[in-house]
Enzyme design. Structure first.
Site, PDB file in Angstrom:
ATOM      1  N   HIS A 134       0.250  -1.196  -0.239  1.00 29.97           N
ATOM      2  CA  HIS A 134      -0.171   0.212  -0.495  1.00 29.97           C
ATOM      3  C   HIS A 134       0.564   1.512   0.101  1.00 29.97           C
ATOM      4  CE1 HIS A 134      -3.257  -2.320   0.551  1.00 29.97           C
ATOM      5  NE2 HIS A 134      -4.065  -1.535  -0.230  1.00 29.97           N
ATOM      6  N   CYS A 183     -10.521  -1.656 -10.516  1.00 37.00           N
ATOM      7  CA  CYS A 183     -10.198  -0.877 -10.309  1.00 37.00           C
ATOM      8  C   CYS A 183      -8.228  -0.897  -9.236  1.00 37.00           C
ATOM      9  CB  CYS A 183     -10.484  -0.036  -9.350  1.00 37.00           C
ATOM     10  SG  CYS A 183     -10.880  -1.257  -7.813  1.00 37.00           S
TER      11      CYS A 183
HETATM   12  C1  PEP Z   1      -6.970  -4.299  -5.391  1.00 38.22           C
HETATM   13  O1  PEP Z   1      -6.855  -5.222  -4.656  1.00 38.22           O
HETATM   14  O2  PEP Z   1      -6.906  -4.228  -6.542  1.00 38.22           O
HETATM   15  C2  PEP Z   1      -6.730  -2.970  -4.664  1.00 38.22           C
HETATM   16  C3  PEP Z   1      -7.788  -1.948  -5.440  1.00 38.22           C
HETATM   17  O3  PEP Z   1      -7.554  -2.390  -3.653  1.00 38.22           O
HETATM   18  P1  PEP Z   1      -6.685  -2.360  -2.479  1.00 38.22           P
HETATM   19  O4  PEP Z   1      -4.274  -2.528  -3.420  1.00 38.22           O
HETATM   20  O5  PEP Z   1      -6.328  -0.872  -2.131  1.00 38.22           O
HETATM   21  O6  PEP Z   1      -5.827  -3.489  -1.494  1.00 38.22           O
END
Ligand code: PEP
Ligand code: MG
Length: 746
Positions: free
Chosen positions: A363, A676
C-alpha cells in the site's frame, strides 16, 4: 572508587590513540595501526584488509607481510581465510592456517611462513567494512582475551573507516559516502526526479570511538541508560498508549533496558577503552550479525527490539537524530522499507522514493503511485551508502537510483526529465477528449483516490469521477480513531470537490499491511488472508456503522455510492448491505436527509466471488474488481513478495479467462462492472481489459493520459482478435502478441 586495572585492550587503545594523534594522513594512520597492534600483541604479522568495492577486499596495510603486496593483494568476498572472515562476519582463529578450510596461498605476501591466523571482521552495524588479521609463526590459537582486544580495535577501525580516516594519498581507497554509486532496483512507479537524500532513519555518526577517560565514559553510559529507562517508563505510563500490544513491546524494551548483562557488556567495553557510543555500537553490531543469521522468528523480533533500543541509546548519547530531520529541498526519501501510514505522514512533498526492500503490491507503493512519486524498490545497500543531503537521481522508468551522480549522468538525466515532461504535456491536450477507440467503443476512465489532496487531480487528469476512494488512508494518517462528525465533514468535502461526479467510497479496508497504530494489532500468521477489510467490519461493526452514517450524512440528499472490500461470498455482501439498510433507517428516524440515489457495490477480490450465485449479481448495484488482491489469490502469489509476484503475468490466459467469466456474468445480469486494481493504469493491461469487455477502469490519475492516448489509437476488435489468437496458440501470456502488434499501430 577502586583503582582501575589497566586491561590489555585499554593499553592497546591508549597506544593507538597516541600514535594516531601524530598523524593526519590516511595511509600513515593505517601503517601505524598495524605497527602498534603487532608490537603490542607480540605477533609477527598484523594486516588490515578493507573493501575496495562491494565484494573485493584489498590489503591496505601490513606489518610483517611483504610491503610490495600492499594495495596489490586482493581477494573476493569468501575467498581465503580473510574473505571467509568478511563473509561470515565471524572471527576465524586457527593454529594451523594452511590446513584450515578455505585457506588460499598468496605468494606475493610471503605469508606461507606463518602458521597461526586470527581474522576479526571490521564491521559497523552489521555492515562488513574489512578484516583485521594477526598471524604468527608459532602454531597457537589466540586466547579469548587477545581476540576480545582485537574486536575492540576492530570496532575503532570500523568507526574510523566510516569517518574516512584512512583515505588520502597513497591509501588508494576512496572515502566512503563520496563516490557516485548506481543502484539497480525494480520499477514501482515510473517518472524521474532529482533531489537530495532524506533518510527515513538517519545514521548516527560516532566521532570519538576511543575514550579519553573510562570513568567519564562509564558515567555517560550509565546516565544515558538511566535516561532511556525513564523515557520507557514514561511511555508505559502515558495514558495515550493504552494499546496492550504496544505496551507489551515497550515492556519488552524496558526489560532489555534493565538487563544487567547488556549493560555489563557495554561497561566492559568501556573499561576496555571504547567510548560510550562505540560500546553501544559494538554490542549492536553483534546483535545485528546474529539477527541476520537467526531463522527463529521470535528471536529475530527480540533482537530487532534490542536494535531499536540501541538506536535510542545512541541518539541520547550523541544528541543526533532525535526529532525529525529537516527535509531538504526536493527530498528523495531513502529507507529500508516504509509503511503506508509513515509515507502519508511525509506527504506529497517527496520528490522520489528509493527503498532497499519494498514491493510493487504494497500500500505504500499504491500511495506513491497515487501521488505519481517516482519509486524504485529493491535498491540493495542504499541505506548504508546514502547520507542525508546527498544528491540523488531517481529513474523510475528503469528502476535505477544514481547516488552522488557525476556531471555526465546528471546532464543525461535532466534531458530525460524534460522529455517526460513533454510527454505529459501531450496527454494534457487530450484531457477533454473521450476515451474512445477507433472502432467506436467508449470507455469510462476514473481515478483512484484516498485523500482530499488527491481531488484536484480529478480535473487535471480528465477522470470521469472516482472509481475507488480508499477510505482507510484517512484512518492511517491519524494517530487516533476519527470521530463520525470529522468523517462526515471530510466525505462531504470529497463530494464537493468531485463537483457532481460519482465517487465510489470503499468502506474501511484495514488489516494486511494497513495497520492502524491506535487499534489492537492482530498477531496473525498470514494477515493478507486474515482478519481484514469486511471481515473486521462485520465482526466488529462499530466503525463500519459510524462510517456508513458519516457517508449518508455527507451525501446530504445527493447521490451516494458505497462499496464493500474483500467480499468473498454472497452472505457477506448481504450482511454488509443489511448494515447499510440499518444505517439508512437510523438516519431516517433521526430526521436526517437520505441520499437521492444509493448504490451499494462489492469489490471482487477473491476468486470465490466470481462463482457467487446469480442472486448476488442481481442484487449488487455494481461490482468493482480489485485486481491487486484478486491476482494474488488467483495465482497464490503474495502481492508484496517481489520474488513470487513477478512470476505471474496479469495477461496470463488463465487470469484473462477468469476475468472474462466475470464480464459475462455481469453482462447477463446487467450489473455495472469496473476494474480498479493497479493494472487498470498500465496501458497494455488496460487495452487487454477493454478487449475482454471491461468498459470502466479506475486508476491513479497520472495513468489516465497514457491509457486514453493508447485506447484512442487502436481498433478494439483487432485487439480482441490478437488476444484470442494468442490464447488459442497456448501462449503463457498474451503480452508479447499484443506488444508486437502495437509496434505497427502507433
Ligand atoms: C485491489 O486489491 O485491487 C484494490 C484496489 O484494493 P487495495 O489495493 O487497496 O487492496
Ligand atoms: Mg484489495
Amino acid at each position: 572508587m577502586p583503582e582501575r586495572i589497566e586491561t590489555e585492550s585499554r593499553k592497546l587503545l591508549g597506544r593507538l590513540r597516541k600514535a594516531l594523534a601524530t598523524s593526519s594522513e590516511g595511509q600513515d594512520r593505517l601503517d601505524k595501526v598495524v605497527n602498534v597492534i603487532a608490537s603490542s600483541m607480540r605477533t609477527e604479522v598484523c594486516s588490515i584488509y578493507l573493501f575496495r568495492d562491494e565484494d573485493t577486499l584489498e590489503l591496505c596495510a601490513t606489518e610483517g607481510l611483504q610491503a610490495e603486496a600492499v594495495h596489490q593483494t586482493r581477494m573476493k568476498l569468501g575467498e581465503g581465510l580473510v574473505g571467509r572472515t568478511a563473509r561470515t562476519k565471524r572471527v576465524v582463529n586457527t593454529a594451523d592456517a594452511p590446513s584450515a578450510k578455505g585457506f588460499r596461498y598468496m605468494p606475493e605476501t610471503g605469508e606461507e611462513r606463518y602458521s597461526s591466523f586470527c581474522g576479526v571482521p571490521v564491521q559497523r552495524l552489521g555492515d562488513a567494512l574489512g578484516v583485521l588479521v594477526v598471524q604468527s609463526k608459532a602454531a597457537r590459537e589466540f586466547s579469548p582475551d587477545e581476540v576480545y582486544a582485537l574486536e575492540v580495535v576492530a570496532m575503532v577501525l570500523a568507526e574510523m573507516t566510516e569517518l574516512g580516516a584512512f583515505v588520502g594519498e597513497g591509501a588508494a581507497l576512496s572515502a566512503r559516502h563520496t563516490q557516485p554509486v548506481m543502484f539497480k532496483g525494480s520499477i514501482a512507479q515510473e517518472g524521474a526526479s532529482e533531489g537530495q537524500v532524506f533518510l527515513h532513519e538517519p545514521r548516527v555518526v560516532v566521532t570519538n570511538p576511543i575514550s579519553d577517560d573510562p570513568d567519564v565514559e562509564l558515567q555517560r553510559l550509565r546516565d544515558a541508560v538511566d535516561t532511556l529507562r525513564v523515557s520507557l517508563d514514561d511511555l508505559l505510563s502515558d495514558n495515550k498508549n493504552t494499546d496492550t500490544e504496544q505496551k507489551k513491546v515497550f515492556e519488552a524494551y524496558r526489560m532489555f533496558a534493565n538487563s544487567k548483562s547488556w549493560l555489563a557488556r557495554m561497561e566492559a567495553d568501556v573499561e576496555n577503552g571504547l567510548s560510550a557510543e562505540a560500546a553501544v555500537e559494538k554490542e549492536q553490531s553483534l546483535f545485528r550479525a546474529r539477527l541476520s543469521q537467526s531463522s527463529d522468528a521470535y528471536m529475530r523480533e527480540r533482537m530487532a527490539d534490542l536494535d531499536d533500543l540501541s538506536n535510542r541509546l545512541l541518539r541520547i548519547l550523541t544528541g543526533q537524530g532525535s526529532g525529525a530531520a529537516d527535509m531538504p529541498e526536493n527530498p528523495i526519501l531513502v529507507a529500508r522499507n516504509i509503511g503506508p501510514g509513515e509515507l502519508l505522514e511525509y506527504g506529497k512533498a517527496l520528490k522520489g522514493i528509493v527503498l532497499e526492500d519494498g514491493s510493487v503490491g504494497s500500500h505504500a507503493t499504491i500511495v506513491a503511485r497515487a501521488w505519481a512519486i517516482p519509486l524504485v524498490i529493491n535498491a540493495k545497500g542504499i541505506t548504508r551508502e546514502a547520507l542525508n543531503g546527498d544528491t540523488i537521481l531517481v529513474d523510475g522508468e528503469q528502476g535505477i537510483a544514481h547516488l552522488r551522480p557525476d556531471d555526465t549522468v546528471q546532464g543525461a538525466f535532466r534531458d530525460k526529465i524534460a522529455m517526460l515532461t513533454r510527454a505529459q504535456e501531450r496527454y494534457t491536450s487530450i484531457r477533454d477528449q473521450p476515451a474512445q477507440t477507433k472502432d467506436g467503443v467508449k470507455l469510462s476512465l476514473q481515478m483512484n483516490a484516498g485523500l482530499i489532496a488527491d481531488l484536484p487531480s480529478l480535473e487535471g487528469s480528465g477522470a470521469e469521477g472516482v472509481g475507488l476512494f480508499r477510505t482507510e488512508l484517512q484512518f492511517l494518517v491519524r494517530n487516533q480513531m476519527p470521530r463520525r462528525a470529522e468523517l462526515s465533514a471530510l466525505y462531504s468535502r470529497v463530494l464537493t470537490a468531485a463537483k457532481g461526479q460519482r465517487v465510489a467510497f470503499r468502506t474501511l479496508d484495514i488489516g494486511s499491511d494497513k495497520v492502524l497504530s491506535y487499534m489492537k494489532p492482530n498477531d496473525e500468521p498470514n494477515p493478507a488472508m486474515g482478519w481484514r477489510a469486511i471481515r473486521v467490519g462485520l465482526d466488529k461493526p462499530g466503525v463500519l456503522r459510524m462510517q456508513l452514517q458519516a457517508l449518508i450524512r455527507a451525501a446530504n440528499s445527493g447521490p451516494l455510492s458505497v462499496m464493500f472490500p474483500f467480499i468473498a461470498q454472497y452472505d457477506e455482501f448481504r450482511a454488509a448491505k443489511a448494515e447499510m439498510d440499518k444505517a439508512m433507517d437510523r438516519e431516517r428516524k433521526l430526521g436526517h436527509p437520505l441520499p437521492s440515489d444509493l448504490k451499494v457495490g462489492a469489490m471482487l477480490e477473491t476468486p470465490s466471488l466470481g462463482y457467487a450465485p446469480d442472486a448476488f449479481f442481481k442484487e449488487v448495484d455494481f461490482v468493482s474488481v480489485g485486481g491487486n488482491d484478486l491476482k494474488q489469490f488467483f495465482f497464490a502469489a503474495d502481492r508484496e513478495n517481489e520474488r513470487v509476484r513477478k512470476r505471474y503475468d496479469t495477461l496470463n490466459p488463465a487470469f484473462l479467462q477468469f476475468l472474462s467469466n466475470i464480464v459475462g456474468r455481469c453482462n447477463t445480469h446487467e450489473t455495472p462492472l469496473s476494474f480498479c486494481g493497479e493494472d487498470a493504469g498500465r496501458p497494455v493491461e488496460a487495452l487487454v481489459l477493454a478487449a475482454i469487455g471491461f468498459r470502466s477502469l479506475s486508476m491513479r490519475p497520472a495513468s489516465i493520459g497514457p491509457v486514453k492516448h493508447l485506447l484512442r489509437r487502436v481498433d478494439l476488435g483487432e485487439v480482441r482478435g490478437i488476444v484470442d489468437a494468442s490464447i488459442a496458440a497456448g501462449d503463457q501470456s498474451v503480452r508479447r502478441a499484443v506488444a508486437d502488434w502495437l509496434v505497427y499501430q502507433i
